[in-house]
Design a protein around this motif. Structure first.
Motif, PDB file in Angstrom:
ATOM      1  N   ALA A 118       0.827  -1.250   0.065  1.00  0.00           N
ATOM      2  CA  ALA A 118       0.035  -0.058   0.290  1.00  0.00           C
ATOM      3  C   ALA A 118       0.947   1.298  -0.009  1.00  0.00           C
ATOM      4  N   VAL A 119       0.794   2.119  -0.868  1.00  0.00           N
ATOM      5  CA  VAL A 119       1.318   3.454  -1.151  1.00  0.00           C
ATOM      6  C   VAL A 119       0.477   4.583  -1.210  1.00  0.00           C
ATOM      7  N   GLY A 120       0.881   5.797  -0.932  1.00  0.00           N
ATOM      8  CA  GLY A 120      -0.061   6.933  -0.937  1.00  0.00           C
ATOM      9  C   GLY A 120       0.724   8.016  -0.060  1.00  0.00           C
ATOM     10  N   THR A 121       0.351   9.304  -0.303  1.00  0.00           N
ATOM     11  CA  THR A 121       1.114  10.461   0.437  1.00  0.00           C
ATOM     12  C   THR A 121       0.803  10.126   1.839  1.00  0.00           C
ATOM     13  N   LYS A 148      -2.403   4.719   4.673  1.00  0.00           N
ATOM     14  CA  LYS A 148      -1.699   3.531   4.248  1.00  0.00           C
ATOM     15  C   LYS A 148      -1.404   2.547   5.526  1.00  0.00           C
ATOM     16  N   THR A 149      -1.346   2.982   6.606  1.00  0.00           N
ATOM     17  CA  THR A 149      -0.941   2.117   7.714  1.00  0.00           C
ATOM     18  C   THR A 149      -2.287   1.518   8.213  1.00  0.00           C
ATOM     19  N   ARG A 150      -3.374   2.356   8.336  1.00  0.00           N
ATOM     20  CA  ARG A 150      -4.699   1.792   8.775  1.00  0.00           C
ATOM     21  C   ARG A 150      -5.211   0.596   7.721  1.00  0.00           C
ATOM     22  N   PHE A 151      -5.171   0.997   6.386  1.00  0.00           N
ATOM     23  CA  PHE A 151      -5.581   0.384   5.424  1.00  0.00           C
ATOM     24  C   PHE A 151      -4.713  -0.857   5.429  1.00  0.00           C
ATOM     25  N   ALA A 152      -3.471  -0.897   5.423  1.00  0.00           N
ATOM     26  CA  ALA A 152      -2.516  -2.400   5.483  1.00  0.00           C
ATOM     27  C   ALA A 152      -2.971  -3.181   6.518  1.00  0.00           C
ATOM     28  N   ARG A 153      -2.860  -2.475   7.836  1.00  0.00           N
ATOM     29  CA  ARG A 153      -3.167  -3.164   8.912  1.00  0.00           C
ATOM     30  C   ARG A 153      -4.553  -3.674   8.815  1.00  0.00           C
ATOM     31  N   VAL A 206      -2.295 -12.325   7.619  1.00  0.00           N
ATOM     32  CA  VAL A 206      -1.014 -12.286   7.128  1.00  0.00           C
ATOM     33  C   VAL A 206      -0.368 -11.150   7.949  1.00  0.00           C
ATOM     34  N   ARG A 207       0.765 -11.207   7.810  1.00  0.00           N
ATOM     35  CA  ARG A 207       1.672 -10.163   8.418  1.00  0.00           C
ATOM     36  C   ARG A 207       1.752  -8.766   7.820  1.00  0.00           C
ATOM     37  N   HIS A 208       1.694  -7.783   8.758  1.00  0.00           N
ATOM     38  CA  HIS A 208       1.718  -6.423   8.461  1.00  0.00           C
ATOM     39  C   HIS A 208       2.964  -5.743   8.511  1.00  0.00           C
ATOM     40  N   ILE A 209       3.562  -5.297   7.343  1.00  0.00           N
ATOM     41  CA  ILE A 209       5.022  -4.810   7.440  1.00  0.00           C
ATOM     42  C   ILE A 209       4.900  -3.387   7.160  1.00  0.00           C
ATOM     43  N   ASP A 210       5.068  -2.345   8.388  1.00  0.00           N
ATOM     44  CA  ASP A 210       5.189  -0.995   8.430  1.00  0.00           C
ATOM     45  C   ASP A 210       6.744  -0.601   7.976  1.00  0.00           C
ATOM     46  N   LEU A 211       6.636   0.144   6.885  1.00  0.00           N
ATOM     47  CA  LEU A 211       8.285   0.476   6.472  1.00  0.00           C
ATOM     48  C   LEU A 211       8.633   1.660   7.492  1.00  0.00           C
ATOM     49  N   ASP A 212       7.768   2.331   8.150  1.00  0.00           N
ATOM     50  CA  ASP A 212       8.181   3.376   8.904  1.00  0.00           C
ATOM     51  C   ASP A 212       8.822   2.709  10.039  1.00  0.00           C
ATOM     52  N   ALA A 213       8.060   1.785  10.724  1.00  0.00           N
ATOM     53  CA  ALA A 213       8.713   0.980  11.797  1.00  0.00           C
ATOM     54  C   ALA A 213       9.925   0.514  11.374  1.00  0.00           C
TER      55      ALA A 213
END
Length: 180
Positions: free
Chosen positions: A5-8, A13-18, A26-33
């Motif tokens: 998931a990408v976007g400004t 993004k994080t809420r959508f992906a989570r 499946v696993r959620h990967i937060d690239l900010d983390a």
């Protein structure tokens, strides 16, 4: 499924992906983390090789949902992704979301990524790197980047999903969960 998931900044993004990761189990990967280390040290800038190593390790699983906009992680991410979701919301919606989120984080003094000590602070709201300024300043550039990326991915085998309204995001989550 391996979904990115990408976007400004502030698009959700994080809420959508989570949410999607939970629905898919499946696993959620937060690239900010992955990138933000204690003291607001950005691993993708200070040690790009280590950032990429950690991203590749996280993306080695057979199924995941990631979120983030890091250019350095894009090649390995796209090499593994089956789907790319772009949350392309109107600027007023993005700004309302990022301001609301920043206020809640600063007021609540919540640690953003466990173990980092990194917290939002009202005093930093006018800094160029603060999410509110960052979302405003990069909105048009991100839109052009993702339009070009989606065009480049045509025929690549990666399914692309451009979401322009929040209700479309909910419908996409339901659709992808039904496919699982």
């Amino acid at each position: 499924m391996r979904i990115a998931a990408v976007g400004t900044s502030g698009s959700g993004k994080t809420r959508f992906a989570r949410t999607l990761a939970a629905r898919l189990g499946v696993r959620h990967i937060d690239l900010d983390a992955v990138t933000w280390q204690p003291g607001w040290t950005a691993l993708h800038e200070t040690d790009p090789a280590e950032f990429l190593r950690r991203c590749a390790e996280a993306m080695a699983d057979e199924a995941w949902v990631s979120c983030g906009n890091y250019i350095t992680s894009r090649p390995p991410l796209l090499a593994r992704a089956t789907d790319l979701v772009w949350l392309d919301y109107p600027r007023p919606l993005v700004m309302a979301r990022v301001i609301r989120r920043s206020f809640a984080r600063a007021w609540g003094r919540e640690e953003l990524w466990p173990g980092t000590g990194n917290r939002e602070d009202f005093a930093r709201w006018l800094d160029k790197g603060h999410p509110i300024r960052w979302a405003w300043d990069t909105y048009d550039r991100r839109k052009r980047q993702y339009e070009a990326l989606f065009a480049a991915l045509e025929g690549s085998g990666i399914r692309t999903h451009r979401v322009t309204r929040p209700w479309e995001a909910q419908a996409l989550i339901a659709k992808l969960a039904a496919e699982r």
